[in-house]
Motif scaffolding. Structure first.
Motif, PDB file in Angstrom:
ATOM      1  N   PHE A 126       0.819  -1.210   0.000  1.00 49.82           N
ATOM      2  CA  PHE A 126       0.000   0.000   0.000  1.00 49.82           C
ATOM      3  C   PHE A 126       0.850   1.256   0.000  1.00 49.82           C
ATOM      4  CE2 PHE A 126      -3.724  -2.549   0.720  1.00 49.82           C
ATOM      5  CZ  PHE A 126      -4.765  -1.752   0.251  1.00 49.82           C
ATOM      6  N   LEU A 127       2.054   1.196   0.573  1.00 46.20           N
ATOM      7  CA  LEU A 127       2.960   2.339   0.517  1.00 46.20           C
ATOM      8  C   LEU A 127       3.321   2.664  -0.927  1.00 46.20           C
ATOM      9  CD1 LEU A 127       4.934   4.421   1.687  1.00 46.20           C
ATOM     10  CD2 LEU A 127       6.605   2.556   1.950  1.00 46.20           C
ATOM     11  N   VAL A 128       3.664   1.633  -1.683  1.00 48.74           N
ATOM     12  CA  VAL A 128       3.998   1.828  -3.098  1.00 48.74           C
ATOM     13  C   VAL A 128       2.787   2.373  -3.862  1.00 48.74           C
ATOM     14  CG1 VAL A 128       4.695   0.680  -5.227  1.00 48.74           C
ATOM     15  CG2 VAL A 128       5.772   0.052  -3.052  1.00 48.74           C
ATOM     16  N   ILE A 129       1.591   1.796  -3.602  1.00 47.99           N
ATOM     17  CA  ILE A 129       0.371   2.266  -4.261  1.00 47.99           C
ATOM     18  C   ILE A 129       0.109   3.727  -3.926  1.00 47.99           C
ATOM     19  CG2 ILE A 129      -2.144   2.013  -4.350  1.00 47.99           C
ATOM     20  CD1 ILE A 129      -1.705  -1.002  -3.879  1.00 47.99           C
ATOM     21  N   CYS A 130       0.263   4.075  -2.653  1.00 44.81           N
ATOM     22  CA  CYS A 130       0.011   5.458  -2.225  1.00 44.81           C
ATOM     23  C   CYS A 130       0.962   6.430  -2.910  1.00 44.81           C
ATOM     24  CB  CYS A 130       0.173   5.582  -0.703  1.00 44.81           C
ATOM     25  SG  CYS A 130      -1.138   4.801   0.256  1.00 44.81           S
ATOM     26  N   LEU A 131       2.248   6.074  -2.957  1.00 47.00           N
ATOM     27  CA  LEU A 131       3.224   6.973  -3.567  1.00 47.00           C
ATOM     28  C   LEU A 131       2.976   7.139  -5.062  1.00 47.00           C
ATOM     29  CD1 LEU A 131       6.467   5.782  -1.739  1.00 47.00           C
ATOM     30  CD2 LEU A 131       5.082   7.804  -1.260  1.00 47.00           C
ATOM     31  N   ILE A 132       2.620   6.039  -5.716  1.00 47.28           N
ATOM     32  CA  ILE A 132       2.342   6.116  -7.159  1.00 47.28           C
ATOM     33  C   ILE A 132       1.120   6.979  -7.424  1.00 47.28           C
ATOM     34  CG2 ILE A 132       1.606   4.780  -9.173  1.00 47.28           C
ATOM     35  CD1 ILE A 132       3.336   2.482  -8.157  1.00 47.28           C
ATOM     36  N   ILE A 133       0.050   6.783  -6.660  1.00 46.10           N
ATOM     37  CA  ILE A 133      -1.169   7.541  -6.926  1.00 46.10           C
ATOM     38  C   ILE A 133      -0.988   9.010  -6.559  1.00 46.10           C
ATOM     39  CG2 ILE A 133      -2.321   7.172  -4.709  1.00 46.10           C
ATOM     40  CD1 ILE A 133      -3.882   7.250  -8.251  1.00 46.10           C
ATOM     41  N   VAL A 134      -0.152   9.294  -5.554  1.00 47.14           N
ATOM     42  CA  VAL A 134       0.136  10.695  -5.219  1.00 47.14           C
ATOM     43  C   VAL A 134       0.781  11.397  -6.411  1.00 47.14           C
ATOM     44  CG1 VAL A 134       1.669  12.180  -3.864  1.00 47.14           C
ATOM     45  CG2 VAL A 134       0.258  10.488  -2.717  1.00 47.14           C
ATOM     46  N   VAL A 135       1.759  10.735  -7.024  1.00 48.77           N
ATOM     47  CA  VAL A 135       2.434  11.337  -8.172  1.00 48.77           C
ATOM     48  C   VAL A 135       1.493  11.432  -9.372  1.00 48.77           C
ATOM     49  CG1 VAL A 135       4.302  11.047  -9.819  1.00 48.77           C
ATOM     50  CG2 VAL A 135       4.706  10.642  -7.405  1.00 48.77           C
ATOM     51  N   MET A 136       0.671  10.403  -9.596  1.00 49.97           N
ATOM     52  CA  MET A 136      -0.273  10.431 -10.719  1.00 49.97           C
ATOM     53  C   MET A 136      -1.285  11.559 -10.547  1.00 49.97           C
ATOM     54  SD  MET A 136      -0.816   6.309 -11.156  1.00 49.97           S
ATOM     55  CE  MET A 136      -1.948   6.370 -12.519  1.00 49.97           C
ATOM     56  N   LEU A 137      -1.785  11.737  -9.324  1.00 46.93           N
ATOM     57  CA  LEU A 137      -2.705  12.842  -9.077  1.00 46.93           C
ATOM     58  C   LEU A 137      -2.010  14.188  -9.239  1.00 46.93           C
ATOM     59  CD1 LEU A 137      -4.693  11.506  -5.970  1.00 46.93           C
ATOM     60  CD2 LEU A 137      -5.559  11.785  -8.296  1.00 46.93           C
ATOM     61  N   ALA A 138      -0.752  14.264  -8.755  1.00 48.88           N
ATOM     62  CA  ALA A 138       0.003  15.510  -8.895  1.00 48.88           C
ATOM     63  C   ALA A 138       0.230  15.841 -10.371  1.00 48.88           C
ATOM     64  CB  ALA A 138       1.334  15.400  -8.164  1.00 48.88           C
ATOM     65  N   LYS A 139       0.547  14.802 -11.157  1.00 50.59           N
ATOM     66  CA  LYS A 139       0.731  15.023 -12.587  1.00 50.59           C
ATOM     67  C   LYS A 139      -0.584  15.420 -13.255  1.00 50.59           C
ATOM     68  CE  LYS A 139       2.441  12.833 -16.813  1.00 50.59           C
ATOM     69  NZ  LYS A 139       2.986  11.595 -17.419  1.00 50.59           N
ATOM     70  N   GLY A 140      -1.684  14.764 -12.832  1.00 51.14           N
ATOM     71  CA  GLY A 140      -2.981  15.112 -13.396  1.00 51.14           C
ATOM     72  C   GLY A 140      -3.405  16.522 -13.056  1.00 51.14           C
ATOM     73  N   LEU A 141      -2.982  17.004 -11.884  1.00 52.75           N
ATOM     74  CA  LEU A 141      -3.328  18.361 -11.469  1.00 52.75           C
ATOM     75  C   LEU A 141      -2.323  19.398 -11.962  1.00 52.75           C
ATOM     76  CD1 LEU A 141      -4.391  17.649  -7.771  1.00 52.75           C
ATOM     77  CD2 LEU A 141      -5.900  18.353  -9.635  1.00 52.75           C
ATOM     78  N   SER A 142      -1.255  18.945 -12.607  1.00 51.20           N
ATOM     79  CA  SER A 142      -0.199  19.874 -13.021  1.00 51.20           C
ATOM     80  C   SER A 142      -0.717  20.939 -13.988  1.00 51.20           C
ATOM     81  CB  SER A 142       0.958  19.105 -13.664  1.00 51.20           C
ATOM     82  OG  SER A 142       0.525  18.413 -14.835  1.00 51.20           O
ATOM     83  N   GLY A 143      -1.667  20.549 -14.871  1.00 49.68           N
ATOM     84  CA  GLY A 143      -2.232  21.546 -15.789  1.00 49.68           C
ATOM     85  C   GLY A 143      -2.957  22.645 -15.041  1.00 49.68           C
ATOM     86  N   SER A 144      -3.749  22.258 -14.044  1.00 47.47           N
ATOM     87  CA  SER A 144      -4.455  23.248 -13.230  1.00 47.47           C
ATOM     88  C   SER A 144      -3.477  24.101 -12.439  1.00 47.47           C
ATOM     89  CB  SER A 144      -5.432  22.551 -12.275  1.00 47.47           C
ATOM     90  OG  SER A 144      -6.387  21.792 -13.000  1.00 47.47           O
ATOM     91  N   ILE A 145      -2.395  23.466 -11.968  1.00 46.91           N
ATOM     92  CA  ILE A 145      -1.374  24.198 -11.221  1.00 46.91           C
ATOM     93  C   ILE A 145      -0.694  25.226 -12.122  1.00 46.91           C
ATOM     94  CG2 ILE A 145       0.832  23.985 -10.021  1.00 46.91           C
ATOM     95  CD1 ILE A 145      -0.107  21.235  -9.034  1.00 46.91           C
ATOM     96  N   GLU A 146      -0.363  24.810 -13.357  1.00 49.20           N
ATOM     97  CA  GLU A 146       0.263  25.740 -14.296  1.00 49.20           C
ATOM     98  C   GLU A 146      -0.664  26.905 -14.615  1.00 49.20           C
ATOM     99  OE1 GLU A 146       1.582  23.720 -17.756  1.00 49.20           O
ATOM    100  OE2 GLU A 146       3.088  22.531 -16.706  1.00 49.20           O
ATOM    101  N   ASP A 147      -1.954  26.628 -14.798  1.00 51.13           N
ATOM    102  CA  ASP A 147      -2.909  27.706 -15.070  1.00 51.13           C
ATOM    103  C   ASP A 147      -2.981  28.677 -13.891  1.00 51.13           C
ATOM    104  OD1 ASP A 147      -3.469  26.546 -17.501  1.00 51.13           O
ATOM    105  OD2 ASP A 147      -5.269  25.493 -16.790  1.00 51.13           O
TER     106      ASP A 147
END
Length: 356
Positions: free
Chosen positions: A215-236
Motif C-alpha cells: 500500500f505504501l507503493v500504491i500510495c506513492l504512485i497515486i500521489v504522483v499520478m494525481l500531482a501530474k494530473g493536477l499539473s495543468g491546473s497548477i500551471e494555469d
C-alpha cells in the motif's frame, strides 16, 4: 492498535484515489480538482502510516531508507515523464524540481521538525556523526550537479555535455552507494536513535508489513499520478498569478515530499529527532544522488537539452541554506531558533521564486 485506528482511511483513500484517477474527471472543473486534492491528501497520510508500519518492522535506519528510495523513484518517474512529454520546453524542469526539493527539505522539513521539537521539548539530541555524514555527501553532489555546470567550458551555458553527464552520474552513484554502505553496514550506529521511545512502538507481523509495503507503493504512485494530473491546473493557477513557471516545480516537489515531511514532523513531535533527520537528509541525498543519473540518461537517450546549473540568486540561497543547516546540526542538539531561521530561509526562497 494503530492499524485499527487508521484502517478506515489508510486502505480506503488509496483505492478511492486510484478509481478516481482512472475515471478521468480531473481537469474538468474546479470541484473535481478539489476532490482530487482531498484524495491526494488522504493518500499522503496513508503513505505515512504504511511507511511507519514498514519502518517498525525492519528497524532503523532501513525504514527511513525504504521511504526515501520509494519517493525518489516516484519523483524521478514524474520528472522523466514530464521531460519526455515537454521535450525541449522542459529543459529546466528537472533542475527546478530537484532544487525545489532540496530547498524544501533542508529549510522546510528540517526547520519545522526542529521548531516543533524545540517548542515541545526545548532541546532534542541526535548523533552529530550522522548529520556530518549526510551533509558531506549532500554538499559534494549539490556542487557537482547544480553549481559546477555554470563554470565548465566544453559547452556554452549552464549545461554539461554527454561525457560530463556520464561522469557526474557515476560520481553521484558512487557517493550514494558508499553512503548506503556506511549507513547500513560499517557505521549503522550513527543513524540509530539512542533512546527511541520503544514503548510507543509496536512490531507488526510479516503479513502486516508486506501489506503495508504494497500500500505504501500504491500510495506513492497515486500521489504522483494525481500531482501530474493536477499539473495543468497548477500551471494555469501559476500563470494567472503572473508568477514564473519555476513555481510549478516548487509546488510539484512540495506535493511529492508531503509523505516524508509529515512522517518526519510526527517523529519530531514524538521526541525522535534522529528519525526526523534520517528521513529529511536521506531524502535530500537520494533526491539528487539518484535523480541526476536517471535524468541524465533520459537526456542523452532522447537528445533533450538539460539545464543543470543554477543562476546566481539560487546559488546564494543554496549556499545560505547549506551553511545554516551545517551550523544548526553541528552541536548535536536543537532549539527553536535554528528551526525559525531555516523557515525564514524557505520563505525567502519561495518569495524570490514568485518575485524574482
Amino acid at each position: 492498535m494503530k492499524i485499527k485506528e487508521f484502517i478506515h482511511y489508510t486502505y480506503i483513500f488509496p483505492v478511492l484515489a486510484v478509481i478516481y484517477y482512472f475515471v478521468g474527471l480531473m481537469g474538468t472543473g474546479v470541484i473535481f480538482d478539489i476532490i482530487a486534492g482531498i484524495l491526494l491528501t488522504g493518500s499522503v497520510l496513508s503513505a505515512v502510516h504504511h511507511a511507519e508500519v514498514v519502518a517498525h518492522k525492519v528497524g532503523e535506519p532501513y525504514g527511513t531508507i525504504i521511504l526515501a528510495l520509494c519517493i525518489t523513484i516516484i519523483e524521478v518517474a514524474l520528472i522523466v515523464s514530464l521531460m519526455v512529454a515537454g521535450g525541449k520546453q522542459a529543459i529546466t524542469l528537472a533542475r527546478d524540481t530537484i532544487f525545489a526539493a532540496v530547498m524544501i527539505i533542508l529549510n522546510g522539513i528540517i526547520g519545522i521538525c526542529i521548531l516543533v521539537g524545540g517548542v515541545k521539548y526545548f532541546e532534542q539530541y541526535f548523533a552529530r556523526t550522522s548529520a556530518t555524514t549526510y551533509l558531506i555527501s549532500i554538499v559534494s553532489i549539490l556542487v557537482i550537479t547544480l553549481v559546477l555546470p555554470n563554470y565548465t567550458s566544453s559547452i556554452n551555458g549552464p549545461y554539461y555535455n554527454n561525457a560530463q553527464l556520464i561522469f557526474v552520474s557515476i560520481a553521484c552513484l558512487v557517493i550514494y552507494g558508499v553512503f548506503l554502505m556506511v549507513q547500513t553496514v560499517r557505521h549503522r550506529s550513527y543513524f540509530v536513535p539512542a533512546d527511541g521511545n520503544a514503548e510507543e512502538h509496536y512490531t507488526p507481523n510479516k503479513t502486516q508489513a508486506i501489506i503495508s509495503f504494497a500500500f505504501l507503493v500504491i500510495c506513492l504512485i497515486i500521489v504522483v499520478m494525481l500531482a501530474k494530473g493536477l499539473s495543468g491546473s497548477i500551471e494555469d493557477m501559476v500563470q494567472s498569478m503572473g508568477a514564473p513557471k519555476s513555481l510549478v516545480g516548487v509546488i510539484i516537489a512540495a506535493v511529492i515530499l508531503l509523505p516524508e515531511g509529515v512522517a518526519a514532523i510526527r517523529a519530531a513531535r514524538n521526541n525522535q529527532i534522529q528519525s526526523s533527520l534520517n528521513l529529511a537528509l536521506g531524502s535530500a541525498l537520494a533526491s539528487i544522488g539518484l535523480s541526476i543519473p536517471a535524468i541524465s540518461a533520459v537526456s542523452i537517450m532522447y537528445d533533450i537539452p538539460l539545464v543543470l546549473g543554477l543562476d546566481k540568486k539560487d546559488i546564494i540561497l543554496l549556499t545560505l541554506s547549506v551553511f545554516i543547516v551545517m551550523l544548526s546540526l553541528s552541536r548535536g542538539k536543537t532549539n527553536v531558533l535554528y528551526g525559525t531561521v531555516l523557515l525564514v530561509n524557505l520563505a525567502a526562497y519561495i518569495f524570490t521564486v514568485i518575485v524574482p
